[in-house]
Design an enzyme around this catalytic site. Structure first.
Site, short mmCIF file in Angstrom:
data_model
loop_
_atom_site.label_atom_id
_atom_site.label_comp_id
_atom_site.label_asym_id
_atom_site.label_seq_id
_atom_site.Cartn_x
_atom_site.Cartn_y
_atom_site.Cartn_z
N ASP A 7 15.07 -10.83 -15.83
CA ASP A 7 14.17 -10.61 -16.96
C ASP A 7 13.00 -9.75 -16.49
O ASP A 7 12.74 -9.65 -15.28
CB ASP A 7 13.64 -11.94 -17.53
N SER A 8 12.28 -9.18 -17.45
CA SER A 8 11.10 -8.39 -17.11
C SER A 8 10.01 -9.28 -16.51
O SER A 8 9.09 -8.77 -15.89
CB SER A 8 10.57 -7.71 -18.37
N CYS A 70 17.16 -10.98 -21.07
CA CYS A 70 16.07 -10.22 -21.67
C CYS A 70 16.67 -9.42 -22.82
O CYS A 70 17.62 -8.65 -22.61
CB CYS A 70 15.48 -9.28 -20.61
N GLU A 155 2.81 -14.01 -20.35
CA GLU A 155 2.71 -13.52 -18.96
C GLU A 155 1.34 -13.84 -18.37
O GLU A 155 1.20 -14.00 -17.17
CB GLU A 155 2.98 -12.01 -18.91
N CYS A 189 13.62 -12.90 -28.20
CA CYS A 189 12.96 -12.53 -26.94
C CYS A 189 12.93 -13.80 -26.12
O CYS A 189 12.52 -14.86 -26.62
CB CYS A 189 11.55 -12.03 -27.20
N HIS A 191 11.09 -14.80 -23.86
CA HIS A 191 9.77 -15.39 -23.61
C HIS A 191 9.37 -16.39 -24.72
O HIS A 191 8.61 -17.32 -24.47
CB HIS A 191 8.69 -14.30 -23.59
#
Ligand code: DGL
Length: 270
Positions: A7-8, A70, A155, A189, A191
């Site tokens: 994932d990012s 992701c 994040e 997403c 996240h």
């Protein structure tokens, strides 16, 4: 060999957690490209290059199979990697995404046949979800809403704050203004499950909320059952190693909070 989860940043941990719950026997390598997150606002070419670089690193770490945990990378890089790069790198390895299994799960949930898609700018603009949904469920109307503030809030560990409430409510309200008939919200997403409590709080009570973790885990289990040529190569020691392209200390701290367990992480150097 191992299963790579990419994932990012921290979002893929919501998928990894479900892999380890359903398939605890396998060995996993998690790679978060935290130094270059978010991917959601980046161009097609940049997301593709970053993703390819990370996939190659996971192959070097002996992954037989890499899951792009992701949506942005799945929307913008998966097809090119599968069709163009993989045959040249190693046709015996596999790279899988998260969009198709998620789409398959939506059809049985929506009664109104109006679905709302919450994702990064990149995922929404790519049109990948409506395209896949049209293929399987042509009767479903999809409305997308980009939520560019959600990944930065997560994040930066601000997803419990009041600021997060403001932005969660704002994007859900915008989406439902555009299509009041929506009865199913797809968190497109990885996240976003970290904002699930707030999303539930600000969405109408009757809404189905689709979180990808359990869906992707079941889809991986099915895949491994159908693909003995990959499954038999996988080590089964139940271990997990974490890599980040950012500071190891920061990753350890945040990832431990997200996963509710203390973890060890390593820095990935290119
Ligand atoms: N977790 C990622 C996704 O599922 C994206 C986040 C980002 O913008 O980097 O789309």
């Amino acid at each position: 060999m191992r299963i790579g989860v990419f994932d990012s940043g921290y979002g893929g941990l919501t998928i990894l957690e479900q892999f380890r719950a359903l398939l605890p026997q396998y060995d996993y390598v998690y790679l978060g490209d935290n130094a270059r997150t978010p991917y959601g606002t980046r161009s097609f070419e940049v997301v593709y290059q970053y993703t390819l670089q990370c996939v190659k690193k996971l192959f070097e770490m002996d992954c037989a199979l890499v899951i792009l945990a992701c949506n942005t990378a799945s929307a913008k890089a998966l097809r090119t990697i599968q069709q163009k790069d993989l045959p040249l790198i190693d046709p015996n390895r596999r790279v899988l995404g998260v969009i198709r299994p998620t789409v398959e799960a939506i059809g049985n949930l929506t009664q109104s046949r109006h679905v709302g898609l919450l994702g990064t700018e990149g995922t929404i603009q790519s049109g990948s979800y409506p395209m896949e949904i049209q293929k399987i469920y042509p009767d479903i109307t999809v409305t997308g809403q980009a939520c560019p503030m959600w990944v930065p809030l997560i994040e930066n560990n601000e997803y419990h704050s009041e600021g997060a409430d403001y932005f969660v409510k704002k994007y859900i309200d915008q989406l439902l203004e555009n299509d009041p008939q929506i009865d199913t919200l797809v968190l497109a997403c990885t996240h976003y499950p970290l904002l699930l409590d707030k999303i539930k709080m600000h969405a109408p009570k009757h809404m189905h909320i689709v979180s990808q973790g359990p869906i992707i885990a079941q889809s991986l289990a099915d895949y491994l059952q159908r693909h003995a040529e990959i499954e038999t190569k996988l080590d089964k020691n139940g271990q997990c190693i974490f890599y980040t392209t950012e500071s190891v200390e920061k990753f350890k701290q945040s990832a431990s909070t997200f996963l509710h367990e203390s973890i060890q992480a390593h820095h990935l150097s290119w």
